[in-house]
Design a protein around this motif. Structure first.
Motif, PDB file in Angstrom:
ATOM      1  N   HIS A  68       0.817  -1.218   0.000  1.00 35.01           N
ATOM      2  CA  HIS A  68       0.000   0.000   0.000  1.00 35.01           C
ATOM      3  C   HIS A  68       0.851   1.270   0.000  1.00 35.01           C
ATOM      4  N   CYS A  69       2.152   1.107   0.093  1.00 35.96           N
ATOM      5  CA  CYS A  69       3.098   2.236   0.080  1.00 35.96           C
ATOM      6  C   CYS A  69       2.553   3.406   0.916  1.00 35.96           C
TER       7      CYS A  69
ATOM      8  N   TYR B  50       3.706   5.223   3.360  1.00 34.05           N
ATOM      9  CA  TYR B  50       4.487   6.322   3.936  1.00 34.05           C
ATOM     10  C   TYR B  50       5.059   7.292   2.911  1.00 34.05           C
TER      11      TYR B  50
ATOM     12  N   THR C 256      -1.413  -8.409   2.157  1.00 35.92           N
ATOM     13  CA  THR C 256      -1.193  -6.983   1.935  1.00 35.92           C
ATOM     14  C   THR C 256      -0.280  -6.457   3.041  1.00 35.92           C
ATOM     15  N   VAL C 257       0.529  -5.496   2.680  1.00 38.17           N
ATOM     16  CA  VAL C 257       1.369  -4.836   3.687  1.00 38.17           C
ATOM     17  C   VAL C 257       1.193  -3.337   3.544  1.00 38.17           C
ATOM     18  N   ALA C 258       1.242  -2.652   4.663  1.00 42.23           N
ATOM     19  CA  ALA C 258       1.086  -1.198   4.602  1.00 42.23           C
ATOM     20  C   ALA C 258       2.245  -0.585   3.829  1.00 42.23           C
ATOM     21  N   ASP C 259       3.440  -1.122   4.040  1.00 40.67           N
ATOM     22  CA  ASP C 259       4.598  -0.575   3.339  1.00 40.67           C
ATOM     23  C   ASP C 259       5.711  -1.615   3.315  1.00 40.67           C
TER      24      ASP C 259
ATOM     25  N   CYS D 109       8.676  -1.284   2.375  1.00 44.32           N
ATOM     26  CA  CYS D 109       9.930  -0.719   2.900  1.00 44.32           C
ATOM     27  C   CYS D 109      10.013  -0.939   4.413  1.00 44.32           C
ATOM     28  N   GLU D 110       8.870  -0.857   5.091  1.00 47.77           N
ATOM     29  CA  GLU D 110       8.867  -1.035   6.543  1.00 47.77           C
ATOM     30  C   GLU D 110       9.282  -2.461   6.905  1.00 47.77           C
ATOM     31  N   LEU D 111       8.722  -3.435   6.175  1.00 50.92           N
ATOM     32  CA  LEU D 111       9.078  -4.829   6.449  1.00 50.92           C
ATOM     33  C   LEU D 111      10.567  -5.061   6.193  1.00 50.92           C
TER      34      LEU D 111
END
Lengths: 127, 279
Positions: free
Chosen positions: A11-12, A14, A39-42, A44-46
Protein backbone atom coordinates in the motif's frame (compact mmCIF):
# COMPACT_ATOMS: atom_id res chain seq x y z
CA UNK A 1 0.30 -28.44 -13.12
CA UNK A 2 1.14 -24.76 -12.80
CA UNK A 3 1.42 -23.17 -9.36
CA UNK A 4 -1.24 -20.75 -8.18
CA UNK A 5 0.68 -17.52 -7.59
CA UNK A 6 0.69 -15.94 -4.18
CA UNK A 7 -0.19 -12.30 -4.29
CA UNK A 8 1.47 -9.53 -2.31
CA UNK A 9 0.14 -6.00 -2.45
CA UNK A 10 2.04 -3.04 -1.01
CA UNK A 11 0.00 0.00 0.00
CA UNK A 12 3.10 2.24 0.08
CA UNK A 13 1.60 4.03 3.05
CA UNK A 14 4.49 6.32 3.94
CA UNK A 15 5.06 8.17 0.68
CA UNK A 16 3.04 9.54 -2.17
CA UNK A 17 5.11 7.93 -4.87
CA UNK A 18 2.44 5.48 -6.02
CA UNK A 19 -0.54 7.28 -7.55
CA UNK A 20 -3.40 7.22 -5.06
CA UNK A 21 -6.00 6.28 -7.68
CA UNK A 22 -3.93 3.31 -8.82
CA UNK A 23 -3.43 2.05 -5.27
CA UNK A 24 -7.12 2.42 -4.50
CA UNK A 25 -8.35 0.78 -7.69
CA UNK A 26 -5.96 -2.15 -7.34
CA UNK A 27 -6.92 -2.70 -3.71
CA UNK A 28 -10.58 -2.49 -4.63
CA UNK A 29 -10.16 -5.03 -7.43
CA UNK A 30 -8.15 -7.34 -5.22
CA UNK A 31 -10.63 -7.29 -2.34
CA UNK A 32 -13.49 -7.91 -4.77
CA UNK A 33 -11.72 -10.94 -6.27
CA UNK A 34 -11.89 -14.57 -5.24
CA UNK A 35 -8.19 -14.63 -4.37
CA UNK A 36 -6.38 -15.10 -1.11
CA UNK A 37 -3.67 -12.48 -0.76
CA UNK A 38 -1.23 -10.73 1.53
CA UNK A 39 -1.19 -6.98 1.94
CA UNK A 40 1.37 -4.84 3.69
CA UNK A 41 1.09 -1.20 4.60
CA UNK A 42 4.60 -0.58 3.34
CA UNK A 43 7.09 -3.07 1.97
CA UNK A 44 9.93 -0.72 2.90
CA UNK A 45 8.87 -1.04 6.54
CA UNK A 46 9.08 -4.83 6.45
CA UNK A 47 12.49 -4.60 4.81
CA UNK A 48 13.69 -2.01 7.29
CA UNK A 49 12.60 -4.20 10.18
CA UNK A 50 13.81 -7.44 8.62
CA UNK A 51 10.38 -8.93 9.10
CA UNK A 52 10.45 -12.72 8.74
CA UNK A 53 7.27 -12.49 6.66
CA UNK A 54 9.48 -11.47 3.74
CA UNK A 55 11.39 -14.75 3.98
CA UNK A 56 8.13 -16.66 3.85
CA UNK A 57 7.04 -14.74 0.80
CA UNK A 58 10.40 -15.10 -0.92
CA UNK A 59 10.17 -18.86 -0.55
CA UNK A 60 6.90 -19.02 -2.48
CA UNK A 61 7.45 -20.94 -5.72
CA UNK A 62 5.26 -18.50 -7.61
CA UNK A 63 4.72 -14.94 -6.45
CA UNK A 64 3.21 -11.72 -7.79
CA UNK A 65 4.25 -8.51 -6.10
CA UNK A 66 2.29 -5.33 -6.71
CA UNK A 67 4.56 -2.59 -5.43
CA UNK A 68 7.09 -0.36 -7.14
CA UNK A 69 10.11 -0.72 -9.41
CA UNK A 70 11.34 -4.32 -9.73
CA UNK A 71 14.92 -3.32 -8.93
CA UNK A 72 13.77 -1.63 -5.72
CA UNK A 73 11.59 -4.56 -4.67
CA UNK A 74 14.32 -7.08 -5.41
CA UNK A 75 16.90 -5.28 -3.30
CA UNK A 76 14.45 -4.50 -0.49
CA UNK A 77 13.89 -8.24 -0.08
CA UNK A 78 17.63 -8.78 -0.29
CA UNK A 79 18.26 -6.14 2.39
CA UNK A 80 15.95 -8.10 4.69
CA UNK A 81 18.01 -11.22 4.01
CA UNK A 82 15.10 -12.69 2.09
CA UNK A 83 16.38 -12.84 -1.48
CA UNK A 84 13.79 -13.43 -4.15
CA UNK A 85 14.19 -16.29 -6.58
CA UNK A 86 15.34 -15.38 -10.06
CA UNK A 87 12.33 -17.17 -11.53
CA UNK A 88 8.71 -17.43 -10.52
CA UNK A 89 8.36 -13.82 -9.41
CA UNK A 90 6.35 -11.20 -11.26
CA UNK A 91 6.75 -7.55 -10.39
CA UNK A 92 3.74 -5.34 -10.98
CA UNK A 93 4.93 -1.78 -10.86
CA UNK A 94 2.16 0.42 -9.47
CA UNK A 95 4.27 3.52 -10.00
CA UNK A 96 4.08 3.26 -13.76
CA UNK A 97 1.24 0.93 -14.70
CA UNK A 98 -2.31 2.12 -14.93
CA UNK A 99 -4.79 0.47 -12.54
CA UNK A 100 -6.50 -1.59 -15.21
CA UNK A 101 -3.30 -3.18 -16.47
CA UNK A 102 -1.92 -3.70 -12.97
CA UNK A 103 -5.10 -5.40 -11.84
CA UNK A 104 -5.36 -7.52 -14.96
CA UNK A 105 -1.87 -8.84 -14.35
CA UNK A 106 -2.39 -9.28 -10.63
CA UNK A 107 -5.58 -11.28 -11.04
CA UNK A 108 -4.34 -13.42 -13.92
CA UNK A 109 -4.11 -17.06 -12.80
CA UNK A 110 -0.52 -17.38 -14.00
CA UNK A 111 2.55 -15.20 -14.13
CA UNK A 112 2.58 -12.80 -17.04
CA UNK A 113 5.60 -12.37 -19.23
CA UNK A 114 6.08 -8.70 -19.88
CA UNK A 115 8.46 -6.92 -22.17
CA UNK A 116 10.61 -4.62 -20.05
CA UNK A 117 9.73 -1.43 -21.89
CA UNK A 118 6.01 -2.09 -21.67
CA UNK A 119 5.40 -0.37 -18.36
CA UNK A 120 6.93 2.87 -19.58
CA UNK A 121 4.97 2.71 -22.82
CA UNK A 122 1.72 2.27 -20.93
CA UNK A 123 2.49 5.27 -18.80
CA UNK A 124 3.18 7.40 -21.84
CA UNK A 125 -0.07 6.31 -23.47
CA UNK A 126 -2.07 7.36 -20.45
CA UNK A 127 -0.28 10.69 -19.95
CA UNK B 1 20.41 -2.67 7.97
CA UNK B 2 17.90 -4.71 9.93
CA UNK B 3 16.60 -2.88 12.98
CA UNK B 4 15.36 -6.00 14.71
CA UNK B 5 14.03 -9.27 13.53
CA UNK B 6 10.91 -9.40 15.71
CA UNK B 7 7.89 -10.01 13.53
CA UNK B 8 5.02 -7.58 13.65
CA UNK B 9 1.54 -8.70 14.46
CA UNK B 10 -0.12 -10.13 11.40
CA UNK B 11 -3.86 -9.83 10.92
CA UNK B 12 -5.74 -12.46 8.99
CA UNK B 13 -9.19 -11.95 7.65
CA UNK B 14 -10.44 -15.50 7.62
CA UNK B 15 -13.12 -16.27 5.05
CA UNK B 16 -12.67 -20.01 4.75
CA UNK B 17 -14.70 -22.96 5.96
CA UNK B 18 -16.71 -22.23 9.08
CA UNK B 19 -17.07 -18.54 8.39
CA UNK B 20 -19.26 -16.11 6.49
CA UNK B 21 -17.41 -14.12 3.84
CA UNK B 22 -17.69 -10.36 3.98
CA UNK B 23 -19.34 -8.39 1.20
CA UNK B 24 -16.74 -6.92 -1.16
CA UNK B 25 -17.29 -3.24 -0.20
CA UNK B 26 -17.06 -4.10 3.48
CA UNK B 27 -13.87 -6.12 2.89
CA UNK B 28 -12.37 -3.19 0.99
CA UNK B 29 -13.18 -0.76 3.78
CA UNK B 30 -11.68 -3.09 6.35
CA UNK B 31 -8.42 -3.54 4.42
CA UNK B 32 -8.25 0.17 3.74
CA UNK B 33 -8.69 1.03 7.42
CA UNK B 34 -6.15 -1.51 8.67
CA UNK B 35 -3.54 -0.70 6.02
CA UNK B 36 -3.91 2.97 6.82
CA UNK B 37 -2.96 2.12 10.40
CA UNK B 38 0.14 0.30 9.16
CA UNK B 39 -0.92 -3.31 9.69
CA UNK B 40 -0.10 -6.33 7.55
CA UNK B 41 -3.37 -7.95 6.56
CA UNK B 42 -3.91 -11.28 4.86
CA UNK B 43 -7.08 -12.62 3.36
CA UNK B 44 -7.30 -16.35 3.90
CA UNK B 45 -9.63 -18.61 1.95
CA UNK B 46 -10.13 -22.34 1.93
CA UNK B 47 -7.77 -23.03 -0.97
CA UNK B 48 -5.86 -19.79 -1.33
CA UNK B 49 -2.12 -19.65 -0.82
CA UNK B 50 -0.84 -16.95 1.48
CA UNK B 51 2.45 -16.56 3.29
CA UNK B 52 2.86 -18.72 6.36
CA UNK B 53 3.92 -17.38 9.73
CA UNK B 54 6.60 -19.20 11.71
CA UNK B 55 6.85 -17.06 14.78
CA UNK B 56 4.99 -14.23 16.43
CA UNK B 57 1.43 -13.16 16.79
CA UNK B 58 -1.44 -13.85 14.49
CA UNK B 59 -4.76 -12.15 14.98
CA UNK B 60 -7.49 -13.95 13.08
CA UNK B 61 -10.68 -12.05 12.40
CA UNK B 62 -13.80 -13.50 10.89
CA UNK B 63 -17.52 -14.00 10.97
CA UNK B 64 -17.39 -17.46 12.34
CA UNK B 65 -20.33 -19.80 12.06
CA UNK B 66 -19.03 -21.96 14.88
CA UNK B 67 -17.61 -21.13 18.27
CA UNK B 68 -13.82 -20.71 18.14
CA UNK B 69 -11.25 -20.64 20.93
CA UNK B 70 -9.84 -17.15 21.49
CA UNK B 71 -6.28 -18.40 21.73
CA UNK B 72 -4.28 -21.20 20.16
CA UNK B 73 -0.59 -21.98 19.81
CA UNK B 74 1.50 -23.69 17.17
CA UNK B 75 2.97 -27.05 18.14
CA UNK B 76 6.37 -25.50 18.86
CA UNK B 77 4.88 -22.57 20.74
CA UNK B 78 6.44 -20.02 18.37
CA UNK B 79 3.15 -18.77 16.99
CA UNK B 80 0.25 -17.68 19.10
CA UNK B 81 -3.04 -17.31 17.32
CA UNK B 82 -5.64 -14.98 18.71
CA UNK B 83 -9.12 -15.22 17.28
CA UNK B 84 -11.75 -12.52 17.39
CA UNK B 85 -15.29 -12.44 16.07
CA UNK B 86 -15.98 -9.55 13.71
CA UNK B 87 -19.70 -9.53 14.28
CA UNK B 88 -21.29 -6.45 12.79
CA UNK B 89 -18.47 -4.09 13.70
CA UNK B 90 -17.72 -1.22 11.37
CA UNK B 91 -14.15 -1.01 9.94
CA UNK B 92 -13.35 1.69 12.49
CA UNK B 93 -14.58 -0.54 15.30
CA UNK B 94 -12.46 -3.39 13.96
CA UNK B 95 -9.41 -1.10 14.03
CA UNK B 96 -10.28 -0.28 17.65
CA UNK B 97 -10.58 -4.00 18.42
CA UNK B 98 -7.18 -4.68 16.82
CA UNK B 99 -5.58 -1.87 18.78
CA UNK B 100 -7.12 -3.22 21.96
CA UNK B 101 -5.58 -6.63 21.26
CA UNK B 102 -2.21 -5.03 20.44
CA UNK B 103 -2.37 -3.24 23.79
CA UNK B 104 -3.40 -6.34 25.72
CA UNK B 105 -0.68 -8.47 24.20
CA UNK B 106 1.93 -5.71 24.29
CA UNK B 107 2.56 -6.56 20.67
CA UNK B 108 4.84 -4.52 18.48
CA UNK B 109 2.63 -1.91 16.85
CA UNK B 110 3.35 -0.79 13.29
CA UNK B 111 5.45 2.29 12.67
CA UNK B 112 8.48 3.40 14.63
CA UNK B 113 10.72 3.33 11.60
CA UNK B 114 12.07 5.87 9.17
CA UNK B 115 10.71 5.49 5.63
CA UNK B 116 13.92 6.84 4.11
CA UNK B 117 17.01 4.73 3.84
CA UNK B 118 19.37 3.54 1.12
CA UNK B 119 19.09 0.13 -0.47
CA UNK B 120 22.10 -1.31 -2.26
CA UNK B 121 21.87 -2.95 -5.66
CA UNK B 122 24.61 -5.54 -5.30
CA UNK B 123 24.39 -6.38 -8.99
CA UNK B 124 26.01 -3.00 -9.53
CA UNK B 125 27.93 -2.19 -6.34
CA UNK B 126 31.69 -2.55 -6.74
CA UNK B 127 32.46 -1.98 -3.05
CA UNK B 128 34.31 1.23 -3.91
CA UNK B 129 33.28 2.83 -0.58
CA UNK B 130 32.48 6.23 -2.10
CA UNK B 131 29.10 6.25 -0.34
CA UNK B 132 30.62 5.25 2.97
CA UNK B 133 33.21 7.95 2.56
CA UNK B 134 30.72 10.60 1.54
CA UNK B 135 28.04 9.96 4.17
CA UNK B 136 28.65 12.00 7.29
CA UNK B 137 26.17 10.10 9.38
CA UNK B 138 27.68 6.63 9.41
CA UNK B 139 24.77 5.06 7.60
CA UNK B 140 27.18 2.71 5.85
CA UNK B 141 29.60 0.22 7.26
CA UNK B 142 31.52 -2.83 6.20
CA UNK B 143 30.81 -6.42 7.15
CA UNK B 144 33.03 -9.20 5.90
CA UNK B 145 34.69 -6.68 3.61
CA UNK B 146 31.36 -5.90 1.97
CA UNK B 147 29.61 -2.56 2.02
CA UNK B 148 26.40 -2.64 4.05
CA UNK B 149 23.71 -0.26 5.27
CA UNK B 150 24.27 -0.59 9.00
CA UNK B 151 22.60 2.46 10.56
CA UNK B 152 19.61 3.26 8.39
CA UNK B 153 18.00 5.43 11.05
CA UNK B 154 20.92 7.84 10.77
CA UNK B 155 19.94 8.64 7.18
CA UNK B 156 18.71 12.19 6.58
CA UNK B 157 15.20 12.20 5.15
CA UNK B 158 15.05 13.28 1.51
CA UNK B 159 18.84 13.26 1.14
CA UNK B 160 19.88 10.98 -1.74
CA UNK B 161 23.37 12.49 -1.95
CA UNK B 162 25.21 9.19 -1.48
CA UNK B 163 23.27 7.81 -4.40
CA UNK B 164 24.39 10.75 -6.49
CA UNK B 165 28.05 10.21 -5.72
CA UNK B 166 27.84 6.48 -6.44
CA UNK B 167 29.75 5.93 -9.68
CA UNK B 168 27.80 2.75 -10.44
CA UNK B 169 24.23 4.01 -9.78
CA UNK B 170 24.02 1.21 -7.23
CA UNK B 171 22.21 3.00 -4.41
CA UNK B 172 18.44 3.21 -4.38
CA UNK B 173 16.01 5.18 -2.32
CA UNK B 174 12.71 3.46 -3.12
CA UNK B 175 10.67 6.46 -2.01
CA UNK B 176 12.57 8.95 -4.12
CA UNK B 177 10.55 10.64 -6.83
CA UNK B 178 12.84 10.11 -9.79
CA UNK B 179 14.77 7.37 -11.52
CA UNK B 180 17.14 5.73 -11.42
CA UNK B 181 17.50 6.54 -7.70
CA UNK B 182 13.98 5.19 -7.09
CA UNK B 183 14.92 1.85 -8.63
CA UNK B 184 13.85 2.58 -12.17
CA UNK B 185 15.90 1.11 -14.97
CA UNK B 186 19.31 2.64 -15.60
CA UNK B 187 19.69 3.93 -19.11
CA UNK B 188 22.81 5.05 -20.98
CA UNK B 189 22.00 8.68 -20.16
CA UNK B 190 22.21 7.92 -16.44
CA UNK B 191 25.60 6.33 -16.93
CA UNK B 192 26.73 9.31 -18.98
CA UNK B 193 25.72 11.61 -16.14
CA UNK B 194 27.76 9.51 -13.75
CA UNK B 195 30.79 9.97 -15.99
CA UNK B 196 30.09 13.72 -16.09
CA UNK B 197 29.93 13.77 -12.34
CA UNK B 198 33.50 12.53 -12.19
CA UNK B 199 34.53 15.18 -14.70
CA UNK B 200 32.88 17.92 -12.67
CA UNK B 201 34.77 16.72 -9.64
CA UNK B 202 38.02 16.82 -11.62
CA UNK B 203 37.32 20.31 -12.89
CA UNK B 204 36.86 21.46 -9.33
CA UNK B 205 40.36 20.29 -8.52
CA UNK B 206 39.72 16.59 -8.20
CA UNK B 207 38.10 16.95 -4.83
CA UNK B 208 34.54 18.10 -4.74
CA UNK B 209 34.56 18.25 -0.95
CA UNK B 210 37.57 20.54 -0.87
CA UNK B 211 35.98 22.71 -3.55
CA UNK B 212 32.85 23.11 -1.52
CA UNK B 213 34.83 23.95 1.59
CA UNK B 214 37.03 26.41 -0.27
CA UNK B 215 34.01 28.21 -1.64
CA UNK B 216 32.58 28.38 1.83
CA UNK B 217 35.88 29.58 3.34
CA UNK B 218 36.38 32.19 0.62
CA UNK B 219 32.92 33.54 1.16
CA UNK B 220 33.53 33.73 4.88
CA UNK B 221 36.93 35.41 4.43
CA UNK B 222 35.76 38.00 1.91
CA UNK B 223 32.80 39.06 3.94
CA UNK B 224 34.52 38.99 7.29
CA UNK B 225 36.51 42.02 6.06
CA UNK B 226 33.32 43.85 5.34
CA UNK B 227 31.94 42.84 8.72
CA UNK B 228 28.54 42.29 7.26
CA UNK B 229 27.34 38.97 8.53
CA UNK B 230 24.02 39.09 6.74
CA UNK B 231 25.63 39.67 3.38
CA UNK B 232 28.24 37.00 4.09
CA UNK B 233 25.58 34.46 4.87
CA UNK B 234 23.62 35.36 1.77
CA UNK B 235 26.66 35.13 -0.46
CA UNK B 236 27.78 31.89 1.09
CA UNK B 237 24.34 30.50 0.47
CA UNK B 238 24.45 31.74 -3.13
CA UNK B 239 27.85 30.13 -3.76
CA UNK B 240 26.78 26.78 -2.42
CA UNK B 241 23.26 26.63 -3.75
CA UNK B 242 24.24 25.61 -7.25
CA UNK B 243 26.31 22.60 -6.23
CA UNK B 244 23.91 21.78 -3.47
CA UNK B 245 21.06 21.62 -5.95
CA UNK B 246 23.05 19.47 -8.33
CA UNK B 247 23.71 16.93 -5.63
CA UNK B 248 20.59 17.36 -3.49
CA UNK B 249 22.69 17.90 -0.41
CA UNK B 250 20.83 19.07 2.70
CA UNK B 251 22.11 22.16 4.53
CA UNK B 252 23.21 20.21 7.56
CA UNK B 253 25.46 18.03 5.42
CA UNK B 254 27.13 21.04 3.85
CA UNK B 255 27.64 22.60 7.24
CA UNK B 256 29.90 19.79 8.37
CA UNK B 257 31.89 18.58 5.39
CA UNK B 258 34.93 16.54 6.36
CA UNK B 259 38.39 16.95 4.88
CA UNK B 260 39.60 14.60 2.15
CA UNK B 261 42.02 13.06 4.65
CA UNK B 262 39.17 12.35 7.05
CA UNK B 263 37.17 10.80 4.24
CA UNK B 264 39.99 8.52 3.16
CA UNK B 265 40.77 7.57 6.73
CA UNK B 266 37.12 6.67 7.35
CA UNK B 267 36.98 4.30 4.39
CA UNK B 268 40.30 2.73 5.38
CA UNK B 269 39.13 2.25 8.96
CA UNK B 270 35.87 0.65 7.82
CA UNK B 271 37.68 -1.79 5.55
CA UNK B 272 40.36 -2.50 8.14
CA UNK B 273 37.92 -3.23 10.93
CA UNK B 274 35.76 -5.50 8.77
CA UNK B 275 36.00 -9.07 9.92
CA UNK B 276 36.83 -11.94 7.64
CA UNK B 277 33.95 -14.32 6.98
CA UNK B 278 33.75 -17.14 9.47
CA UNK B 279 35.10 -20.32 7.96
Amino acid sequence: MSQVPRVLYCHCAYARVVPEDVKEAVLEGLTASELAFDTVADLCELAAKGDPALKQLAQAPCLKIAACYPRAVKWLFSAAEAPLATEGVEFINLRVLNAETALERLLAPELTTVIEAESTAILEETA
Amino acid sequence: MIQNAAPALRIVLYEGVGSQPLAAPERLELFRALLKKGYQVTRALKDGGVSAIQEGLLLVLGRFTETRPELAESHDGKVTVHVRELGERSPQDVVALVEEVVGELEAKAPGGWKPWFPVIDYDRCTNCMQCLSFCLFDVYGVENKKLKVLNQNNCKTDCPACSRVCPEVAILFPKYKQGPINGDKIDPEDLRREAMKVDISALLGGDIYAALRDRSDKAKSRFSKERDEDRALKERQFCLTKLQKQLDIPDEVLASLPTMEQIQAKAARALGSSEEPAS
